[in-house]
Design an enzyme around this catalytic site. Sequence first.
Site, PDB file in Angstrom:
ATOM      1  N   SER A  36     -54.589  -3.701 -61.082  1.00  0.00           N
ATOM      2  CA  SER A  36     -53.318  -3.932 -61.762  1.00  0.00           C
ATOM      3  C   SER A  36     -52.281  -2.961 -61.230  1.00  0.00           C
ATOM      4  CB  SER A  36     -53.458  -3.726 -63.271  1.00  0.00           C
ATOM      5  OG  SER A  36     -52.187  -3.760 -63.898  1.00  0.00           O
TER       6      SER A  36
ATOM      7  N   TYR B 271     -56.072   1.803 -69.891  1.00  0.00           N
ATOM      8  CA  TYR B 271     -56.003   0.692 -68.938  1.00  0.00           C
ATOM      9  C   TYR B 271     -55.551   1.187 -67.568  1.00  0.00           C
ATOM     10  CZ  TYR B 271     -54.694  -3.918 -67.086  1.00  0.00           C
ATOM     11  OH  TYR B 271     -54.593  -5.052 -66.320  1.00  0.00           O
TER      12      TYR B 271
ATOM     13  N   ARG C  96     -60.717 -18.456 -68.290  1.00  0.00           N
ATOM     14  CA  ARG C  96     -59.288 -18.691 -68.500  1.00  0.00           C
ATOM     15  C   ARG C  96     -58.477 -17.754 -67.606  1.00  0.00           C
ATOM     16  NH1 ARG C  96     -61.436 -16.231 -72.842  1.00  0.00           N
ATOM     17  NH2 ARG C  96     -61.564 -18.194 -73.974  1.00  0.00           N
TER      18      ARG C  96
ATOM     19  N   GLY D 133     -65.471 -13.421 -65.550  1.00  0.00           N
ATOM     20  CA  GLY D 133     -64.372 -13.621 -66.490  1.00  0.00           C
ATOM     21  C   GLY D 133     -63.477 -14.778 -66.099  1.00  0.00           C
ATOM     22  N   ALA D 134     -64.073 -15.912 -65.761  1.00  0.00           N
ATOM     23  CA  ALA D 134     -63.311 -17.028 -65.200  1.00  0.00           C
ATOM     24  C   ALA D 134     -63.151 -18.197 -66.151  1.00  0.00           C
ATOM     25  CB  ALA D 134     -63.971 -17.493 -63.904  1.00  0.00           C
TER      26      ALA D 134
ATOM     27  N   ALA E 230     -55.776   4.185 -66.271  1.00  0.00           N
ATOM     28  CA  ALA E 230     -56.827   4.998 -65.654  1.00  0.00           C
ATOM     29  C   ALA E 230     -57.927   4.119 -65.069  1.00  0.00           C
ATOM     30  CB  ALA E 230     -57.409   5.963 -66.686  1.00  0.00           C
TER      31      ALA E 230
ATOM     32  N   LYS F 200     -57.713   1.026 -63.978  1.00  0.00           N
ATOM     33  CA  LYS F 200     -57.285   0.227 -62.839  1.00  0.00           C
ATOM     34  C   LYS F 200     -57.050   1.075 -61.592  1.00  0.00           C
ATOM     35  CE  LYS F 200     -57.567  -3.782 -64.732  1.00  0.00           C
ATOM     36  NZ  LYS F 200     -58.597  -4.745 -64.273  1.00  0.00           N
TER      37      LYS F 200
ATOM     38  N   ASN G 267     -63.285  -9.966 -61.799  1.00  0.00           N
ATOM     39  CA  ASN G 267     -62.040 -10.226 -62.502  1.00  0.00           C
ATOM     40  C   ASN G 267     -62.102  -9.828 -63.978  1.00  0.00           C
ATOM     41  OD1 ASN G 267     -59.426 -11.833 -63.127  1.00  0.00           O
ATOM     42  ND2 ASN G 267     -60.959 -12.777 -64.450  1.00  0.00           N
TER      43      ASN G 267
END
Length: 267
Positions: free
Chosen positions: A150, A163, A23, A20-21, A165, A167, A97
């Site tokens: 996160s 989200y 951006r 996921g790089a 849960a 992380k 990521n």
Amino acid sequence: MTDGGRTEASLQGRTVVVTGAARGIGREIALAMAGAGADVAVTARSREEAQRTVGEIESLGRRGLAVALDLADRAQVAPAFEAVVEVFGGIDVLVCNSGVGGPSAPLWDVTDESWDEVVDVNVTGPFLCVRAAVPHMIAAGHGVVLVIGSMTGKRPLLHRAPYAASKLAVVGLCRTLALDLGAHGVRANVISPGLVGGERLDWVVENQAAARGLEVDEMREAMLADTPLKRFTTAGDVAATAVFLASDGAAAITGEDVNVSSGLVMY
């Protein structure tokens, strides 16, 4: 290399994969890894998106590789990592990521589809990537796995249950992974960013403001006021931490959940 007694992290000769790089945080991590001397494979849902980051990596004098990878499609994962090994000969560092924010809604209004998307990308995605990459690290006798978590996994935000849960789940994943991999010389850690400036933070602020009946500017100021450093975290802050944890300077750090939150989270 040292500067006034400070040791700079070096990744010279290492191969790094950052998912996921195209951006945001992923792009910043990929460029920071290249700046520290690594060759970097960049994944994104489309190869064209990944190639933009690769162009920046190559401008730093390092080799880059763009790989198409949609973590929602399990069948794509193993071939993507095989392509990296074919070009670079191995994998020294994996940075998981890729992630999705999921819905902003009370849990009882979350659909099956929304829940599944968050779990598939944010939890199952790192599992699949680790499973594909770690055997190469074990064979080499060294390696590093980093998963971007996160602060929301530990300091919940209103209406963000899926989200949150997901992380917190990756903390358990990495702690157990660290225990499993320690005897093989491979380390695993989580980085938990706080409120990172950018489009996703703007979306969070807008939704939190709506949920709490506040103006957007009021919500943003309230979030900022909670940070001891009185500033939001930047993608560059997260990237610098990733480079350190990937380097030999962090040789004794594994199984940790490292907050990069301007002090917003201290646990």
